[in-house]
Design an enzyme around this catalytic site. Structure first.
Site, mmCIF file in Angstrom:
data_model
loop_
_atom_site.group_PDB
_atom_site.id
_atom_site.type_symbol
_atom_site.label_atom_id
_atom_site.label_comp_id
_atom_site.label_asym_id
_atom_site.label_seq_id
_atom_site.Cartn_x
_atom_site.Cartn_y
_atom_site.Cartn_z
ATOM 1 N N CYS A 72 0.865 -1.178 0.000
ATOM 2 C CA CYS A 72 0.000 0.000 0.000
ATOM 3 C C CYS A 72 0.904 1.232 0.000
ATOM 4 O O CYS A 72 1.988 1.208 0.601
ATOM 5 C CB CYS A 72 -0.866 -0.045 1.263
ATOM 6 S SG CYS A 72 -1.641 1.497 1.736
ATOM 7 N N CYS A 165 -5.928 3.386 1.476
ATOM 8 C CA CYS A 165 -5.875 2.248 2.394
ATOM 9 C C CYS A 165 -6.447 1.000 1.721
ATOM 10 O O CYS A 165 -7.517 1.044 1.102
ATOM 11 C CB CYS A 165 -6.670 2.572 3.660
ATOM 12 S SG CYS A 165 -6.723 1.219 4.856
ATOM 13 N N GLN A 296 -17.484 -7.957 15.150
ATOM 14 C CA GLN A 296 -16.234 -8.347 14.504
ATOM 15 C C GLN A 296 -15.998 -7.489 13.257
ATOM 16 O O GLN A 296 -16.910 -7.281 12.460
ATOM 17 C CB GLN A 296 -16.276 -9.819 14.111
ATOM 18 C CG GLN A 296 -16.284 -10.768 15.290
ATOM 19 C CD GLN A 296 -14.923 -10.902 15.964
ATOM 20 O OE1 GLN A 296 -13.954 -10.237 15.588
ATOM 21 N NE2 GLN A 296 -14.840 -11.756 16.976
ATOM 22 N N GLU A 351 -21.728 -10.771 29.840
ATOM 23 C CA GLU A 351 -20.896 -9.745 29.215
ATOM 24 C C GLU A 351 -20.891 -8.504 30.108
ATOM 25 O O GLU A 351 -21.942 -8.084 30.610
ATOM 26 C CB GLU A 351 -21.434 -9.395 27.829
ATOM 27 C CG GLU A 351 -20.845 -8.168 27.180
ATOM 28 C CD GLU A 351 -19.336 -8.270 26.983
ATOM 29 O OE1 GLU A 351 -18.651 -7.289 27.319
ATOM 30 O OE2 GLU A 351 -18.873 -9.319 26.512
ATOM 31 N N ASP A 396 -14.917 -16.695 25.302
ATOM 32 C CA ASP A 396 -14.401 -15.776 24.280
ATOM 33 C C ASP A 396 -13.977 -14.480 24.981
ATOM 34 O O ASP A 396 -14.584 -13.423 24.795
ATOM 35 C CB ASP A 396 -15.478 -15.502 23.225
ATOM 36 C CG ASP A 396 -14.926 -14.739 22.022
ATOM 37 O OD1 ASP A 396 -13.705 -14.508 21.975
ATOM 38 O OD2 ASP A 396 -15.727 -14.358 21.139
ATOM 39 N N CYS A 423 -8.308 -14.071 21.095
ATOM 40 C CA CYS A 423 -7.772 -13.104 20.128
ATOM 41 C C CYS A 423 -6.335 -12.728 20.470
ATOM 42 O O CYS A 423 -5.741 -11.893 19.789
ATOM 43 C CB CYS A 423 -8.651 -11.847 20.082
ATOM 44 S SG CYS A 423 -8.811 -10.994 21.660
#
Length: 558
Positions: A72, A165, A296, A351, A396, A423
């Site tokens: 890029c 981008c 996400q 959560e 998660d 993650c």
């Protein structure tokens, strides 16, 4: 090797997260971030700890043999895509190697521990995959023209206008250009991070991959001296809506934010056009998304991730959860919970972010699912309050992994199987050690790449309980990559580093102590003694009070 040493080396390998191991001609090893195996780099040592040197990348002297892709035009300046010059299959190999090393160092190799490492699933789209961007207003250099884009690598103040981008599609680029042109033409000042003066702060752009719906939110201060805000915003709306797009606009919003912290914060939002939300679809489910909803950022990649998790959970027996209760811990907006709801008796999602819980409830109703229960609160505390006991647990957690006390409570349920979606592989490796010490075994592992051209990667792990497992106390050692420690989550040094990295200023320990006391945090005996010896302590400036409070919020101290 001492701090300040300037040298060169060849990058031998890259460990997660993005830690290049550069070897000098003398055989010394230095950690240099933002590098690729095979590169010859120049570095300056900025930290030496426990005989381990860390250096800042100054220049890539020779490219790696791996680098064959055309980058890029913003590559190297923008702080985003580290691996963009590497072909995608090689990127996947690098990520898989890094995760495998972390896992094997923590719990042993596949042969030693008996698990199956399936490999890595790539993202369906290798470019233009992001459905959300947060652009910042500023300048590319001091007193330069208005810029809108991403922070330069290693810079707190300077920006790169990322008009080309490659991780977003043409609609994002069109919106960025239209916004920058409009406000540049009208000479509207941006909000200076040092003086806290100015108007323009951030531009949030979200576009659903499946439905093509677009929502844009302009974030500004309330400092409107020198122009008519209503007239200015009407012109902004017109500048956006008169361009050509592949998708379609669902809403244009304006959010006010007078916080001194350089973060997107909602202190009031008005709708300039359309609606304050849009819809996205994942695996046959529909989701309502607002500018500040967690979702996400790679919709097609998320489908691969959640399909992988569902396969790990159900295996060959699609009826294995019939009549059973599933815990979805750290459930976010309830995506996994809703995917599992049709095949089980009930899903209980927990959560801590209330907005995400509200979204989860609304989305479950939207999809006609009445067996999903979502609870707002910290997993550590909520587990003591839920009456339903789980037959299966899905984990998660956020980047720092699971709090060690919460792991203990999770293990005490004694469920036969769990799936852990991570993650951050370093947090995962640490937590897997605890699960294995308490009688669980790792059955299989699979990586899923949600973020092409970056060093980030998701990992899915299936755990099963060994038979006749004795109880073992859970302990946890501090992890360099984690904010959790056994006794204290946010040390004074971590707060200092946070403020320095984010705001570019130093704060004294006494200032941190003052703000902690101001916030009602227990200062301990040592602080009280030192305060008696030094009764006249210089008052912390209000600006630094806000910086320190921001750090305390980041570390969940307040």
């Amino acid at each position: 090797m001492k701090k300040g040493f300037r040298g060169t080396g060849t990058v031998e390998r890259v460990d997660f997260p993005n830690k290049g191991i550069a070897v000098t001609d003398d055989g010394d090893r230095v950690i240099v971030k933002n590098t690729i195996p095979g590169q010859k780099v120049e570095f300056v040592v900025n930290k030496v700890k426990h005989q381990r040197a860390e250096g800042r990348l100054m220049e890539v002297i020779e490219k790696s043999p791996l680098e064959t892709e055309e980058p890029c035009p913003h590559f190297g300046m923008c702080g985003g895509c580290t691996y963009q010059t590497v072909p995608y299959e090689k990127q996947l190999d690098m990520k898989l190697t890094q995760v495998k090393k972390l896992i094997s160092d923590a719990i042993g190799t596949e042969k030693e521990s008996g698990y199956e490492f399936i490999g890595i699933h790539g993202s369906p789209k290798k470019s233009e995959y992001r459905n959300k961007m947060e652009f910042s207003f500023g300048d590319e250099y001091k007193d330069g023209p208005l810029a809108l884009g991403m922070h330069k690598r290693g810079s707190f103040y300077d920006l790169v206008t990322v008009t080309d981008c490659q991780i977003v599609d043409e609609d994002f680029r069109t919106i960025l250009k239209a916004t920058l042109d409009y406000f540049s033409k009208n000479n509207i000042p941006y909000f200076h991070r040092a003086t806290h003066k100015g108007y323009l702060r951030h531009l949030l752009v979200r576009k659903a991959t499946k439905t093509g719906e677009i929502i844009v939110d302009l974030v500004t201060s309330t400092q409107t001296e020198g122009f008519d805000e209503e007239e200015l915003l009407a012109g902004f709306r017109y500048a956006l809506l008169t361009r050509q797009y592949d998708g379609r606009f669902k809403g244009v919003l304006h959010t006010k934010n007078d916080s001194v912290a350089d973060v997107v914060k909602n202190e009031g939002t008005e709708v300039l056009y359309g609606d304050s939300y849009f819809y996205e679809e994942l695996l046959g489910l529909k989701f309502k998304i607002t500018p500040f909803s967690f979702f996400q950022t790679n919709s097609l990649g998320a489908e691969v991730l959640y399909e992988t998790a569902r396969e790990f959970i159900l295996g060959d027996d699609k009826d294995s959860l019939n009549g059973k209760t599933v815990y979805d811990l750290y459930s976010g907006t309830g995506t996994i919970a809703q995917l599992m709801a049709p095949v089980c008796k009930e899903v209980v999602g927990v959560e801590i972010v209330e907005e995400a819980v509200c979204a989860a409830k609304e989305n479950a109703a939207l999809n006609g699912l009445d067996n999903c229960k979502f609870i707002a609160g910290d997993v550590l505390k909520v587990l003591d309050e839920i009456e339903e006991k789980p037959d299966y647990i899905i984990l998660d957690p956020p980047r720092d992994g699971i709090h060690p006390k919460a792991i203990g409570k999770i293990i005490e349920y004694g469920v036969e199987n769990m799936v852990y979606i991570s993650c951050k592989p370093t947090s995962l490796a640490r937590d897997l050690q605890i699960f294995m010490d308490r009688g669980y075994r790792v059955e299989k592992i699979c990586c899923v790449d949600m973020f092409p051209n970056t060093y980030h990667v998701e990992t899915v792990v299936k755990l099963s309980l060994k038979k006749d497992t004795p109880k073992i106390e859970v302990t946890m050692e501090p992890d360099e990559e984690s904010n959790y420690t056994p006794e204290e989550k946010a040390t004074y040094q971590k707060i200092k580093d946070y403020v320095k990295n984010k705001y570019g200023v130093n704060v004294h320990t006494s200032y941190i102590a003052q703000v902690k006391r101001m916030c009602g945090l227990d200062m301990g005996e040592n602080y009280n003694k030192s305060k008696k010896k030094n009764p006249e302590v210089k008052q912390c400036p209000q600006e630094k009070v806000e910086y320190i409070k921001d750090a305390l919020r980041y570390f969940n101290e307040i």
